[in-house]
Design an enzyme around this catalytic site. Structure first.
Site: not given
Length: 156
Positions: A52, A54, A85
């Protein structure tokens, strides 16, 4: 335009690059003093379920700082963080997270779970939600609509 809007606009540009590469359009920017990093979702490109935007930023910022604590950092992202996250942001001791669109299917800032603001965690960070929310939500909707259309037409 506020500073938050400026960073979210940049994250939206990164999200568009993710979509062009076949990934869900999520972009993120991390600012920590003079350090500014950018990332986009790369789950399909790597392939890695943890890639991801993040997570990629948190890893790279820690690597560059030589420390996992990012207590002065603000992370800007186009969609409400997921559970993974959000947990990583808390573990990294971020100062602040700013995001655009809510995620009614997996968001961890109250949409589905409430991890970012939970009094049960060992660290609390400031949360600013809804910055350029309409633009980010429309970007996500366009992406998923095009995926559904492609699937209906038998194109992958």
């Amino acid at each position: 335009m506020s500073e938050d809007e400026g960073y979210i606009r940049r994250a939206l540009e990164l999200a568009e690059k993710a979509a062009s590469a076949g990934d869900v359009p999520i972009g993120a920017v991390l600012v920590d003093g003079e350090l500014m990093l950018e990332a986009k979702n790369e789950k399909e490109a790597r392939p890695d379920a943890t890639a991801h935007a993040e997570m990629l930023l948190l890893r790279e910022a820690a690597r560059r700082r030589g420390a996992w604590r990012l207590s002065g950092a603000t992370l800007y992202v186009t969609k409400e963080p997921c559970v993974m996250c959000a947990g990583a942001m808390i573990a990294a001791r971020l100062k602040r997270v700013v995001y655009a669109a809510r995620d009614p299917k997996g968001g961890a800032d109250g949409s589905v779970f409430d991890i970012l603001r939970s009094a049960k965690t060992n660290h609390r960070l400031e949360v600013t939600a809804g910055v350029l929310e309409t633009e980010a939500a429309e970007q996500l909707q366009r992406f998923f609509r095009s995926r559904r259309t492609a699937a209906e037409e038998g194109v992958d």
